[in-house]
Design a protein around this motif. Structure first.
Motif, PDB file in Angstrom:
ATOM      1  N   VAL A 182     128.341 131.316  28.657  1.00 14.01           N
ATOM      2  CA  VAL A 182     127.737 131.110  29.854  1.00 14.01           C
ATOM      3  C   VAL A 182     126.533 130.343  29.218  1.00 14.01           C
ATOM      4  CG1 VAL A 182     126.507 131.774  31.658  1.00 14.01           C
ATOM      5  CG2 VAL A 182     128.801 132.528  31.726  1.00 14.01           C
ATOM      6  N   PHE A 183     125.738 131.226  28.433  1.00 15.11           N
ATOM      7  CA  PHE A 183     124.393 130.688  27.801  1.00 15.11           C
ATOM      8  C   PHE A 183     124.513 129.303  27.271  1.00 15.11           C
ATOM      9  CE2 PHE A 183     121.925 130.358  24.030  1.00 15.11           C
ATOM     10  CZ  PHE A 183     120.664 130.255  24.379  1.00 15.11           C
ATOM     11  N   ALA A 184     125.675 129.342  26.287  1.00 18.58           N
ATOM     12  CA  ALA A 184     125.792 128.011  25.408  1.00 18.58           C
ATOM     13  C   ALA A 184     126.149 126.888  26.635  1.00 18.58           C
ATOM     14  CB  ALA A 184     126.948 127.977  24.484  1.00 18.58           C
ATOM     15  N   MET A 185     126.719 126.916  27.539  1.00 22.86           N
ATOM     16  CA  MET A 185     127.220 125.900  28.441  1.00 22.86           C
ATOM     17  C   MET A 185     126.036 125.469  29.480  1.00 22.86           C
ATOM     18  SD  MET A 185     131.211 126.994  29.394  1.00 22.86           S
ATOM     19  CE  MET A 185     131.522 125.288  30.124  1.00 22.86           C
ATOM     20  N   GLU A 186     125.126 126.446  29.442  1.00 18.85           N
ATOM     21  CA  GLU A 186     124.093 126.152  30.646  1.00 18.85           C
ATOM     22  C   GLU A 186     122.840 125.667  29.859  1.00 18.85           C
ATOM     23  OE1 GLU A 186     123.078 129.577  32.883  1.00 18.85           O
ATOM     24  OE2 GLU A 186     124.729 128.960  34.459  1.00 18.85           O
ATOM     25  N   VAL A 187     122.527 126.157  28.719  1.00 17.67           N
ATOM     26  CA  VAL A 187     121.362 125.882  27.803  1.00 17.67           C
ATOM     27  C   VAL A 187     121.360 124.707  26.808  1.00 17.67           C
ATOM     28  CG1 VAL A 187     119.557 126.927  26.688  1.00 17.67           C
ATOM     29  CG2 VAL A 187     120.627 128.342  28.493  1.00 17.67           C
ATOM     30  N   LEU A 188     122.588 125.050  26.035  1.00 17.85           N
ATOM     31  CA  LEU A 188     122.526 124.159  24.809  1.00 17.85           C
ATOM     32  C   LEU A 188     123.430 122.920  25.132  1.00 17.85           C
ATOM     33  CD1 LEU A 188     123.039 126.871  21.972  1.00 17.85           C
ATOM     34  CD2 LEU A 188     121.079 125.728  23.043  1.00 17.85           C
ATOM     35  N   LEU A 189     124.518 123.002  25.995  1.00 18.53           N
ATOM     36  CA  LEU A 189     125.416 121.585  26.009  1.00 18.53           C
ATOM     37  C   LEU A 189     125.210 120.936  27.481  1.00 18.53           C
ATOM     38  CD1 LEU A 189     128.791 123.481  25.079  1.00 18.53           C
ATOM     39  CD2 LEU A 189     127.261 122.014  23.696  1.00 18.53           C
ATOM     40  N   THR A 190     125.121 119.574  27.285  1.00 19.26           N
ATOM     41  CA  THR A 190     124.862 119.004  28.454  1.00 19.26           C
ATOM     42  C   THR A 190     126.050 118.367  29.208  1.00 19.26           C
ATOM     43  OG1 THR A 190     125.190 116.695  26.960  1.00 19.26           O
ATOM     44  CG2 THR A 190     122.891 117.738  27.207  1.00 19.26           C
ATOM     45  N   GLU A 191     127.340 118.622  28.561  1.00 16.54           N
ATOM     46  CA  GLU A 191     128.574 118.497  29.540  1.00 16.54           C
ATOM     47  C   GLU A 191     129.554 119.545  29.451  1.00 16.54           C
ATOM     48  OE1 GLU A 191     131.095 115.977  26.012  1.00 16.54           O
ATOM     49  OE2 GLU A 191     129.892 114.773  27.306  1.00 16.54           O
ATOM     50  N   ILE A 192     130.378 119.654  30.335  1.00 20.28           N
ATOM     51  CA  ILE A 192     131.066 120.821  30.364  1.00 20.28           C
ATOM     52  C   ILE A 192     132.675 120.265  30.512  1.00 20.28           C
ATOM     53  CG2 ILE A 192     131.936 122.794  31.557  1.00 20.28           C
ATOM     54  CD1 ILE A 192     128.808 123.137  32.530  1.00 20.28           C
ATOM     55  N   PHE A 197     135.122 123.781  26.204  1.00 18.67           N
ATOM     56  CA  PHE A 197     135.307 125.330  26.580  1.00 18.67           C
ATOM     57  C   PHE A 197     136.306 125.998  25.797  1.00 18.67           C
ATOM     58  CE2 PHE A 197     136.827 128.703  29.680  1.00 18.67           C
ATOM     59  CZ  PHE A 197     135.663 129.111  30.045  1.00 18.67           C
ATOM     60  N   ILE A 198     137.038 125.422  25.224  1.00 23.01           N
ATOM     61  CA  ILE A 198     138.230 126.207  24.242  1.00 23.01           C
ATOM     62  C   ILE A 198     137.592 126.484  22.921  1.00 23.01           C
ATOM     63  CG2 ILE A 198     140.261 125.927  23.209  1.00 23.01           C
ATOM     64  CD1 ILE A 198     141.382 124.376  25.470  1.00 23.01           C
TER      65      ILE A 198
END
Length: 295
Positions: A182-192, A197-198
Motif C-alpha cells: 500500500v505504501f509503495a502504490m500510494e506514495v512512490l508509484l503514479t500508476e496502479i 501489482f504483481i
C-alpha cells in the motif's frame, strides 16, 4: 576479473534477447525482495543488539544517567560516521527518493544501500527518538534502483523495482506485507495496474519469507483481538486525536529544524540537541529508541 566481466556481459545480452522486461521483472522482484529483506534483518539485529547496552550499563553501574549519555553519544557517533564515511552528505527522509523518481530517472546513489543502515542503526540503537520507516524505505529503494540499473532496465522498470525494494523493506522490518504494498502504490508509484501489482506482491512475500527464516525477533508486539462494531466511535475519536497530534508534531518539528538550522556550528547543534533528547528520555524512559526493544 576480466573473465567474470565478459561472462556477466554475455549473461546480460542473453537476458535482453530472450526475456522481456515484463517477464524479467518477476525474477528481479524476487532478487530485490531477498536483498531488501537481508538489509532489514541486519537493521533489526543491529538495533536490538545495541538496545541491550543501556540495560546492561544501568544494571551494572546502578546509574540511570546512561539514558542521557547514550542517546547523545549515538548522535555524536552518527555525525562522525557521516563526516568520515559519507562526506557529510546523508540526506534524511523520503523526500530524496521522491526527488530521485521525478528528477533523476529513479537513479538512487549506491551508498544509500547501506549508509542509512549504519547511521540509523546507531542513532536508534543507542536510544535516539527516531523511526526505522524512512531508513528502510531509502535502503530498499536504493537496492531496487541499483539492481534495475545493473540489469539495464528502463525508467518505468527501474521505478517499479525501486518501489518493490521499499515495499519489501517495510514488509520485512514490520512483518506487514500489505502495508509495504500500500505504501509503495500510494506514495512512490503514479500508476496502479496488474503488471505493477504483481512484482510488488512477489517482492514483499519473498522478503517476509526470508526475514522469518533468518530472524524471529519482533521490533514490537501488538496485542490484537476481534473486531467490535460498537467500538467504531472510539476509532473515529482516535483518528481525530491522531490527526491533531500529527499537526502538532509537524509544526513543532519544522520550528525546531528552523531553530537549529540557524546554528552554524554542527557540533554545538549535536551537543544541545543530544542533551535535550537525553534529558527528555531520562524523564520519560519509554521514549528510549521509540520502543524498539524485545518484549
Amino acid at each position: 576479473m576480466i573473465i567474470f566481466t565478459k561472462w556477466l556481459n554475455k549473461l546480460l545480452y542473453w537476458r535482453l534477447y530472450h526475456i522481456s522486461n515484463r517477464n524479467f521483472l518477476v525474477i528481479a522482484s524476487v532478487i530485490v525482495g531477498i536483498i531488501s529483506s537481508l538489509a532489514a534483518v541486519i537493521l533489526k539485529m543491529f538495533v536490538h543488539w545495541l538496545h541491550g547496552l543501556p540495560s546492561y550499563l544501568t544494571e551494572v553501574s546502578n546509574n540511570h544517567l546512561w539514558y542521557i549519555y547514550l542517546p547523545l553519544s549515538g548522535i555524536i557517533i552518527t555525525v562522525i560516521v557521516t563526516k568520515l564515511l559519507f562526506k557529510g552528505k546523508l540526506e534524511k527522509g523520503l523526500g530524496n527518493i521522491l526527488f530521485a523518481i521525478s528528477r533523476k530517472s529513479s537513479r538512487v546513489e549506491k551508498e544509500k544501500m547501506y549508509s542509512h543502515l549504519v547511521t540509523s542503526g546507531i542513532t536508534i540503537g543507542l536510544g535516539g527518538s527516531a523511526g526505522l520507516e524512512a531508513p528502510i524505505v531509502v535502503t530498499g529503494a536504493a537496492i531496487g534502483s541499483n539492481i534495475a540499473r545493473f540489469f539495464n532496465l528502463g525508467y518505468k522498470e527501474r521505478t517499479l523495482l525501486l518501489a518493490c525494494g521499499s515495499a519489501a523493506g517495510i514488509a520485512a522490518v514490520f512483518n506487514s506485507p500489505i502495508a509495504g504494498v500500500v505504501f509503495a502504490m500510494e506514495v512512490l508509484l503514479t500508476e496502479i495496474s496488474i503488471p505493477v501489482f504483481i512484482p510488488l506482491l512477489i517482492a514483499t512475500a519473498t522478503s517476509i519469507i526470508v526475514s522469518k527464516f533468518l530472524y524471529k525477533g519482533q521490533l514490537f508486539y501488538l496485542g490484537t483481538h476481534d473486531w467490535y462494531y460498537h467500538a467504531i466511535p472510539f476509532y473515529l475519536l482516535l483518528g481525530t486525536l491522531c490527526g491533531l497530534v500529527s499537526v502538532y508534531m509537524t509544526r513543532v518539528t519544522i520550528r525546531m529544524e528552523g531553530f537549529f538550522s540557524r546554528r552554524k556550528n554542527i557540533y554545538a547543534k549535536v551537543l544541545w540537541g543530544g542533551l535535550a533528547l537525553g534529558i527528555i528520555i531520562f524523564l520519560f524512559p519509554p521514549l528510549f529508541g521509540e520502543g524498539y526493544d524485545r518484549s
